[in-house]
Enzyme design. Structure first.
Site, PDB file in Angstrom:
ATOM      1  CG  ASP A   1      -2.194   0.628   1.110  1.00 43.40           C
ATOM      2  OD1 ASP A   1      -2.199   1.763   0.598  1.00 43.40           O
ATOM      3  OD2 ASP A   1      -3.213   0.046   1.507  1.00 43.40           O
TER       4      ASP A   1
ATOM      5  CG  ASP B   1      -4.510   5.865   1.048  1.00 40.32           C
ATOM      6  OD1 ASP B   1      -5.369   5.017   1.306  1.00 40.32           O
ATOM      7  OD2 ASP B   1      -4.450   6.978   1.627  1.00 40.32           O
TER       8      ASP B   1
ATOM      9  CG  HIS C   1      -9.090  -1.077   4.779  1.00 43.15           C
ATOM     10  ND1 HIS C   1      -8.880  -1.108   3.420  1.00 43.15           N
ATOM     11  CD2 HIS C   1      -8.593   0.088   5.203  1.00 43.15           C
ATOM     12  CE1 HIS C   1      -8.265  -0.003   3.049  1.00 43.15           C
ATOM     13  NE2 HIS C   1      -8.082   0.745   4.118  1.00 43.15           N
ATOM     14  CG  ASP C   2     -11.378   2.413   3.902  1.00 45.49           C
ATOM     15  OD1 ASP C   2     -10.931   2.409   5.062  1.00 45.49           O
ATOM     16  OD2 ASP C   2     -10.690   2.736   2.909  1.00 45.49           O
TER      17      ASP C   2
ATOM     18  CD  GLU D   1      -8.810   4.472  -1.273  1.00 49.70           C
ATOM     19  OE1 GLU D   1      -9.672   4.187  -0.446  1.00 49.70           O
ATOM     20  OE2 GLU D   1      -7.938   5.337  -1.042  1.00 49.70           O
TER      21      GLU D   1
HETATM   22  C1  NOJ Z   1      -8.027   5.407   2.328  1.00 46.34           C
HETATM   23  C2  NOJ Z   1      -7.766   4.227   3.208  1.00 46.34           C
HETATM   24  O1  NOJ Z   1      -8.291   3.083   2.609  1.00 46.34           O
HETATM   25  C3  NOJ Z   1      -8.394   4.551   4.548  1.00 46.34           C
HETATM   26  O2  NOJ Z   1      -8.396   3.435   5.399  1.00 46.34           O
HETATM   27  C4  NOJ Z   1      -7.646   5.699   5.149  1.00 46.34           C
HETATM   28  O3  NOJ Z   1      -8.254   6.082   6.363  1.00 46.34           O
HETATM   29  C5  NOJ Z   1      -7.629   6.892   4.195  1.00 46.34           C
HETATM   30  N1  NOJ Z   1      -7.322   6.524   2.851  1.00 46.34           N
HETATM   31  C6  NOJ Z   1      -6.587   7.882   4.626  1.00 46.34           C
HETATM   32  O4  NOJ Z   1      -5.311   7.409   4.307  1.00 46.34           O
END
Ligand code: NOJ
Length: 537
Positions: free
Chosen positions: A98, A200, A324-325, A263
């Site tokens: 990542d 990210d 994970h989000d 992402e």
């Molecule tokens: C996206 C990530 O997937 C998330 O978990 C994170 O909190 C934010 N970016 C900030 O880096």
């Protein structure tokens, strides 16, 4: 046929804190991942994307990086990562790290220098602005985790910008030194043998040059998080980001068979721009549309067609069901439909990404407010934005703490882990895990599924039917999105056999006239059955 690994492969996301704790501190680690590579090889995946493992104060659980070229002691060491690379590659599994280039931790040495004085050579590495004449913040931009995105620095009397927490200051990607520094980080890991990066918040890297106010979102409702009050018109997805993406691509293209995954949470027409002009952008801009589309045959069918139509010539598609989000698929659609979702994900055209635990049907775990860990939940409690429920420990077996750790884990384990775990499901041919494994194996063995064309066949109230076809092979998929039996009306049914069904007893039968409730089937010719039929254990 282009057999590039990331086109025919299946990617598996590991949230390292929650996969396997090998050290007995309640937090997963790199050696834990190494210990489960045999499981992942058995499951049949091709690559692992690991959420950040770098040294970090962990205010946002690793998405606040203090040192891009190290490993947090809680996760292990650089030697452990080298060992992971060797062991994974030995099993034909690629490793994707990542990369978090939009922001660092406020304890990163770059930021400590930058904030030390206005004349520091790294001052311009971050985004510093004067306040308004009345002392207010430079503009109305909000943090993704709520509140203003500007933090006041008393010592140097300026504001700095943070799209996430104030402990995550944004880097200034208009500064060429910042670009060079992150490209050097990428080379550091590529030289070690890493197979690529998930980048990210890629669409955030460049902000409006003049920092115009974002417009009000007219559709905002009071039960939405603060970030939704405004439309992110000027704070993200600016045209200049394309140049940076192309530069990143240039970095990885100097190496063999490496991949960039972006992402990007944007609507389809903007998302596909990140493939870049003449495909010089990221290889895969993450397609999150399945996370937000109504779980109905008509909506999903329309989505697939819209996405297929929007793809630039030669661009390779991809699909994501969870990360994970986001809430887990089993929680979003229920355990029965989660199996249909697995069949959808693994029979669509394009690279699938699985989220750890989804293969055994893990669901979100309710987290009591007093044990909440996620900084977003703590800042905006009660709105349901917390991400702890989908980050709970992987459920390996029925022993205490689900075999994840010898001690109490950092987040609670699901109450029903004795039923939902790898050990139980591995020996059950009807389990979610067995279904995933068979789907992955079928996808690998079938040219139609791994790289064939997508052709919609029919969509009825609750049933979506499509065909995947390559060279001499063509398979049909029928998915029942409802909990009632439905008649199948796709005409190519005759003479076909069920290669795989969410309902185990159907496998090998003639293609049925009626789909069971919550059933998905893949059908092919009798010859396909011999070649591609299920090969258990
Ligand atoms: C996206 C990530 O997937 C998330 O978990 C994170 O909190 C934010 N970016 C900030 O880096």
């Amino acid at each position: 046929m282009d057999v590039t690994w990331w086109k025919h492969g299946v990617i598996y996301q590991i949230y390292p804190r929650s996969f396997l704790d090998s050290k007995g501190d309640g937090v997963g680690d790199v050696c834990g991942i190494i210990g489960r590579l045999d499981y992942l090889a058995w499951l049949g995946i091709d690559a692992i994307w690991i959420s950040p493992i770098y040294p970090s104060p962990m205010v946002d659980f690793g998405y606040d990086v203090m040192d891009y070229c190290g490993v947090a002691p809680i996760f292990g060491s650089l030697d452990d990562v080298d060992c992971l690379l060797r062991e994974a590659h030995g099993r034909g599994i690629r490793i994707i790290l990542d990369l978090v280039p939009n922001h660092t931790s406020d304890r990163h040495p770059w930021f400590l220098e930058s904030r030390s004085s206005r004349s520091n050579p790294k001052r311009d590495w971050y985004i510093w602005r004067d306040g308004k004449p009345n002392g207010g913040s430079p503009n109305n931009w909000t943090s993704n985790f709520g509140g203003s995105a500007w933090a006041w620095d008393e010592a140097t009397q300026q504001y700095y910008y943070h799209a996430f927490l104030k402990e995550q200051p944004d880097l200034n990607w208009r500064n060429p030194q910042v670009r060079a520094a992150i490209y050097a980080v990428m080379r550091f890991w590529l030289d070690r043998g890493v197979d690529g990066f998930r980048i990210d918040v890629l669409w955030h890297l460049i902000k409006d040059a003049t920092f115009r106010d974002n417009p009000i979102n007219p559709a905002y409702r009071a039960d939405q998080p603060d970030i939704d009050r405004l439309l992110q018109l000027y704070s993200a997805d600016q045209p200049e980001v394309a140049q940076i993406v192309a530069e990143m691509r240039h970095v990885v293209d100097a190496y063999r068979e490496r991949i960039l995954i972006g992402e990007i949470y944007l609507p389809i027409e903007r998302l596909v721009a990140y493939y870049g002009e003449n495909l010089t952008g990221v290889h895969l801009p993450f397609n999150f549309q399945l996370l937000f589309t109504a779980w109905k045959a008509s909506s999903i069918g329309a989505l697939i067609e819209e996405y297929e139509r929007a793809l630039p010539v030669g661009a390779w598609p991809n699909w994501v069901l969870g990360n994970h989000d986001q809430r887990r698929i089993a929680t979003r659609v229920g355990p029965s439909q989660a199996r249909v979702a697995a069949m959808l994900l693994l029979t669509l055209r394009g690279t699938p990404t699985l989220y750890y635990g989804d293969e055994i049907g893990m669901h979100d775990v309710p987290i009591a407010p007093e044990v909440a860990q996620d900084p977003w939940e703590k800042r905006e409690p009660g709105l349901g934005v917390g991400r702890d429920p989908q980050r709970t420990p992987m459920q390996w077996d029925s022993s205490p703490f689900a075999g994840f750790s010898a001690v109490k884990p950092w987040l609670p384990v699901a109450a029903d882990y004795a039923q939902i775990n790898v050990a139980v499901q591995r020996i059950d041919a009807t389990s979610s895990l067995s279904l995933y494994r068979q789907l992955i194996a079928l996808r690998r063995a079938s040219p139609a599924l791994s790289h064939g064309a997508y052709r919609p066949l029919s969509v009825a109230e609750n049933v979506l039917c499509y065909e995947r076809a390559a060279e001499v092979e063509s398979l049909q998929v029928a998915l029942n999105f409802g909990d009632k039996p439905v008649e199948l009306n796709f005409s190519t049914r005759s003479g076909k056999h069920v290669l795989l069904s969410t309902d185990r007893q159907r496998v090998g039968c003639h293609a049925p006239r009626i789909l069971h409730p919550n059933e998905g089937i893949i059908v092919g010719n009798a010859a396909d059955l011999g070649r591609l039929g299920p090969h258990d254990q």
